[in-house]
Design a protein around this motif. Structure first.
Motif, PDB file in Angstrom:
ATOM      1  N   ASP A  20       0.862  -1.179   0.000  1.00  0.00           N
ATOM      2  CA  ASP A  20       0.000   0.000   0.000  1.00  0.00           C
ATOM      3  C   ASP A  20       0.902   1.233   0.000  1.00  0.00           C
ATOM      4  O   ASP A  20       1.914   1.272   0.702  1.00  0.00           O
ATOM      5  CB  ASP A  20      -0.888   0.033   1.251  1.00  0.00           C
ATOM      6  CG  ASP A  20      -1.922  -1.066   1.245  1.00  0.00           C
ATOM      7  OD1 ASP A  20      -2.507  -1.329   0.183  1.00  0.00           O
ATOM      8  OD2 ASP A  20      -2.153  -1.664   2.308  1.00  0.00           O
ATOM      9  N   ALA A  21       0.531   2.246  -0.785  1.00  0.00           N
ATOM     10  CA  ALA A  21       1.351   3.460  -0.862  1.00  0.00           C
ATOM     11  C   ALA A  21       0.470   4.654  -1.210  1.00  0.00           C
ATOM     12  O   ALA A  21      -0.628   4.511  -1.729  1.00  0.00           O
ATOM     13  CB  ALA A  21       2.433   3.292  -1.919  1.00  0.00           C
ATOM     14  N   ASP A  22       0.988   5.823  -0.907  1.00  0.00           N
ATOM     15  CA  ASP A  22       0.369   7.084  -1.302  1.00  0.00           C
ATOM     16  C   ASP A  22       1.254   7.735  -2.350  1.00  0.00           C
ATOM     17  O   ASP A  22       2.480   7.619  -2.286  1.00  0.00           O
ATOM     18  CB  ASP A  22       0.270   8.050  -0.111  1.00  0.00           C
ATOM     19  CG  ASP A  22      -0.804   7.650   0.875  1.00  0.00           C
ATOM     20  OD1 ASP A  22      -1.901   7.288   0.429  1.00  0.00           O
ATOM     21  OD2 ASP A  22      -0.524   7.700   2.087  1.00  0.00           O
ATOM     22  N   VAL A  23       0.659   8.444  -3.278  1.00  0.00           N
ATOM     23  CA  VAL A  23       1.432   9.222  -4.236  1.00  0.00           C
ATOM     24  C   VAL A  23       2.160  10.315  -3.452  1.00  0.00           C
ATOM     25  O   VAL A  23       1.569  10.986  -2.609  1.00  0.00           O
ATOM     26  CB  VAL A  23       0.513   9.848  -5.311  1.00  0.00           C
ATOM     27  CG1 VAL A  23       1.307  10.772  -6.217  1.00  0.00           C
ATOM     28  CG2 VAL A  23      -0.172   8.757  -6.116  1.00  0.00           C
ATOM     29  N   ASP A  24       3.451  10.453  -3.706  1.00  0.00           N
ATOM     30  CA  ASP A  24       4.240  11.487  -3.026  1.00  0.00           C
ATOM     31  C   ASP A  24       4.099  12.788  -3.796  1.00  0.00           C
ATOM     32  O   ASP A  24       4.849  13.075  -4.722  1.00  0.00           O
ATOM     33  CB  ASP A  24       5.710  11.067  -2.957  1.00  0.00           C
ATOM     34  CG  ASP A  24       6.557  12.056  -2.179  1.00  0.00           C
ATOM     35  OD1 ASP A  24       6.024  13.099  -1.764  1.00  0.00           O
ATOM     36  OD2 ASP A  24       7.748  11.789  -1.985  1.00  0.00           O
ATOM     37  N   ASP A  25       3.116  13.586  -3.403  1.00  0.00           N
ATOM     38  CA  ASP A  25       2.902  14.861  -4.079  1.00  0.00           C
ATOM     39  C   ASP A  25       3.211  16.058  -3.182  1.00  0.00           C
ATOM     40  O   ASP A  25       2.945  17.194  -3.559  1.00  0.00           O
ATOM     41  CB  ASP A  25       1.475  14.960  -4.622  1.00  0.00           C
ATOM     42  CG  ASP A  25       0.421  14.809  -3.534  1.00  0.00           C
ATOM     43  OD1 ASP A  25       0.788  14.693  -2.347  1.00  0.00           O
ATOM     44  OD2 ASP A  25      -0.770  14.814  -3.877  1.00  0.00           O
ATOM     45  N   HIS A  26       3.801  15.801  -1.986  1.00  0.00           N
ATOM     46  CA  HIS A  26       4.087  16.935  -1.110  1.00  0.00           C
ATOM     47  C   HIS A  26       5.460  16.909  -0.449  1.00  0.00           C
ATOM     48  O   HIS A  26       5.908  17.929   0.053  1.00  0.00           O
ATOM     49  CB  HIS A  26       2.999  17.067  -0.037  1.00  0.00           C
ATOM     50  CG  HIS A  26       3.031  16.002   1.002  1.00  0.00           C
ATOM     51  ND1 HIS A  26       2.578  14.727   0.795  1.00  0.00           N
ATOM     52  CD2 HIS A  26       3.483  16.039   2.280  1.00  0.00           C
ATOM     53  CE1 HIS A  26       2.739  14.017   1.904  1.00  0.00           C
ATOM     54  NE2 HIS A  26       3.287  14.784   2.805  1.00  0.00           N
ATOM     55  N   ILE A  27       6.164  15.790  -0.463  1.00  0.00           N
ATOM     56  CA  ILE A  27       7.495  15.762   0.153  1.00  0.00           C
ATOM     57  C   ILE A  27       8.565  15.913  -0.931  1.00  0.00           C
ATOM     58  O   ILE A  27       9.324  16.866  -0.943  1.00  0.00           O
ATOM     59  CB  ILE A  27       7.707  14.484   0.978  1.00  0.00           C
ATOM     60  CG1 ILE A  27       6.707  14.458   2.143  1.00  0.00           C
ATOM     61  CG2 ILE A  27       9.139  14.408   1.499  1.00  0.00           C
ATOM     62  CD1 ILE A  27       6.718  13.197   2.964  1.00  0.00           C
ATOM     63  N   PHE A  28       8.616  14.966  -1.855  1.00  0.00           N
ATOM     64  CA  PHE A  28       9.565  15.038  -2.956  1.00  0.00           C
ATOM     65  C   PHE A  28       8.867  15.330  -4.290  1.00  0.00           C
ATOM     66  O   PHE A  28       9.513  15.528  -5.295  1.00  0.00           O
ATOM     67  CB  PHE A  28      10.358  13.729  -3.084  1.00  0.00           C
ATOM     68  CG  PHE A  28      11.284  13.493  -1.932  1.00  0.00           C
ATOM     69  CD1 PHE A  28      12.502  14.142  -1.863  1.00  0.00           C
ATOM     70  CD2 PHE A  28      10.942  12.633  -0.907  1.00  0.00           C
ATOM     71  CE1 PHE A  28      13.361  13.937  -0.796  1.00  0.00           C
ATOM     72  CE2 PHE A  28      11.795  12.417   0.163  1.00  0.00           C
ATOM     73  CZ  PHE A  28      13.006  13.075   0.220  1.00  0.00           C
ATOM     74  N   ALA A  29       7.541  15.312  -4.271  1.00  0.00           N
ATOM     75  CA  ALA A  29       6.719  15.535  -5.468  1.00  0.00           C
ATOM     76  C   ALA A  29       7.028  14.514  -6.559  1.00  0.00           C
ATOM     77  O   ALA A  29       6.916  14.794  -7.743  1.00  0.00           O
ATOM     78  CB  ALA A  29       6.878  16.957  -5.983  1.00  0.00           C
ATOM     79  N   ASP A  30       7.428  13.331  -6.135  1.00  0.00           N
ATOM     80  CA  ASP A  30       7.764  12.267  -7.064  1.00  0.00           C
ATOM     81  C   ASP A  30       7.761  10.958  -6.285  1.00  0.00           C
ATOM     82  O   ASP A  30       8.015  10.946  -5.088  1.00  0.00           O
ATOM     83  CB  ASP A  30       9.154  12.530  -7.660  1.00  0.00           C
ATOM     84  CG  ASP A  30       9.490  11.602  -8.801  1.00  0.00           C
ATOM     85  OD1 ASP A  30       8.561  11.066  -9.427  1.00  0.00           O
ATOM     86  OD2 ASP A  30      10.684  11.421  -9.089  1.00  0.00           O
ATOM     87  N   GLY A  31       7.483   9.877  -6.933  1.00  0.00           N
ATOM     88  CA  GLY A  31       7.544   8.577  -6.277  1.00  0.00           C
ATOM     89  C   GLY A  31       6.324   8.286  -5.426  1.00  0.00           C
ATOM     90  O   GLY A  31       5.241   8.840  -5.631  1.00  0.00           O
ATOM     91  N   TRP A  32       6.526   7.427  -4.433  1.00  0.00           N
ATOM     92  CA  TRP A  32       5.460   6.934  -3.564  1.00  0.00           C
ATOM     93  C   TRP A  32       5.889   7.027  -2.118  1.00  0.00           C
ATOM     94  O   TRP A  32       7.074   6.970  -1.809  1.00  0.00           O
ATOM     95  CB  TRP A  32       5.154   5.473  -3.903  1.00  0.00           C
ATOM     96  CG  TRP A  32       4.698   5.295  -5.309  1.00  0.00           C
ATOM     97  CD1 TRP A  32       5.484   5.092  -6.412  1.00  0.00           C
ATOM     98  CD2 TRP A  32       3.348   5.326  -5.768  1.00  0.00           C
ATOM     99  NE1 TRP A  32       4.688   4.992  -7.517  1.00  0.00           N
ATOM    100  CE2 TRP A  32       3.379   5.128  -7.162  1.00  0.00           C
ATOM    101  CE3 TRP A  32       2.125   5.506  -5.140  1.00  0.00           C
ATOM    102  CZ2 TRP A  32       2.233   5.095  -7.941  1.00  0.00           C
ATOM    103  CZ3 TRP A  32       0.977   5.462  -5.911  1.00  0.00           C
ATOM    104  CH2 TRP A  32       1.038   5.267  -7.289  1.00  0.00           C
ATOM    105  N   LEU A  33       4.925   7.115  -1.220  1.00  0.00           N
ATOM    106  CA  LEU A  33       5.191   7.130   0.223  1.00  0.00           C
ATOM    107  C   LEU A  33       4.706   5.825   0.826  1.00  0.00           C
ATOM    108  O   LEU A  33       3.567   5.413   0.594  1.00  0.00           O
ATOM    109  CB  LEU A  33       4.481   8.314   0.878  1.00  0.00           C
ATOM    110  CG  LEU A  33       4.929   9.690   0.413  1.00  0.00           C
ATOM    111  CD1 LEU A  33       4.061  10.769   1.042  1.00  0.00           C
ATOM    112  CD2 LEU A  33       6.396   9.921   0.739  1.00  0.00           C
ATOM    113  N   LEU A  34       5.568   5.205   1.611  1.00  0.00           N
ATOM    114  CA  LEU A  34       5.252   3.938   2.270  1.00  0.00           C
ATOM    115  C   LEU A  34       5.219   4.133   3.777  1.00  0.00           C
ATOM    116  O   LEU A  34       6.087   4.807   4.335  1.00  0.00           O
ATOM    117  CB  LEU A  34       6.314   2.884   1.953  1.00  0.00           C
ATOM    118  CG  LEU A  34       6.555   2.535   0.495  1.00  0.00           C
ATOM    119  CD1 LEU A  34       7.720   1.562   0.371  1.00  0.00           C
ATOM    120  CD2 LEU A  34       5.295   1.937  -0.112  1.00  0.00           C
ATOM    121  N   ALA A  35       4.255   3.506   4.414  1.00  0.00           N
ATOM    122  CA  ALA A  35       4.221   3.485   5.880  1.00  0.00           C
ATOM    123  C   ALA A  35       5.380   2.617   6.376  1.00  0.00           C
ATOM    124  O   ALA A  35       5.949   1.808   5.627  1.00  0.00           O
ATOM    125  CB  ALA A  35       2.885   2.927   6.365  1.00  0.00           C
TER     126      ALA A  35
END
Length: 121
Positions: A20-35
């Motif tokens: 499960d992941a979130d689109v990284d649109d606020h930290i690096f504005a690229d890739g995915w965010l994983l818990a």
């Protein structure tokens, strides 16, 4: 943020890993965010991947990892007498509630949204 399924593959993973992941649109504005738990699953899959034997029949590959409550995974690879140490620092959070960006992970894996993989079938 909306959770999506992503599939991560590449050497040395024996099979793709779906997380499960979130689109990284606020930290690096690229890739995915994983818990934290999903980042750990990926590191464990890397660590537990099978290794080939060297020509003399010995297993000359070792992988291990460690986690610091400061939000840092450390990975260690021993290959053919060479030692490589890397880390994956949390992009946000701390003490087990960390969020990790695939942009900074210490692996060169391929990442696909599960929806793209399903659409390609």
């Amino acid at each position: 943020m909306t959770m999506e399924k992503i599939t991560i593959s590449g050497y040395p993973l024996p099979a793709p890993v779906t997380l499960d992941a979130d689109v990284d649109d606020h930290i690096f504005a690229d890739g995915w965010l994983l818990a934290h738990d999903d980042a750990q699953k990926l590191i464990e899959a890397w660590c537990d991947a099978p290794t080939d034997l060297s020509p003399d029949g010995s297993d000359d590959v070792r992988r291990t990892w460690s986690y610091s409550e400061l939000g840092l995974f450390v990975t260690v690879l021993y290959l053919d007498g060479e030692l490589s140490i890397d880390h994956w620092e949390s992009a946000e959070g701390s003490e087990g509630y960390d969020i990790y960006s695939t942009t900074t992970m210490p692996f060169d894996f391929t990442i696909h949204p599960a929806s793209c993989a399903e659409a390609a079938r």
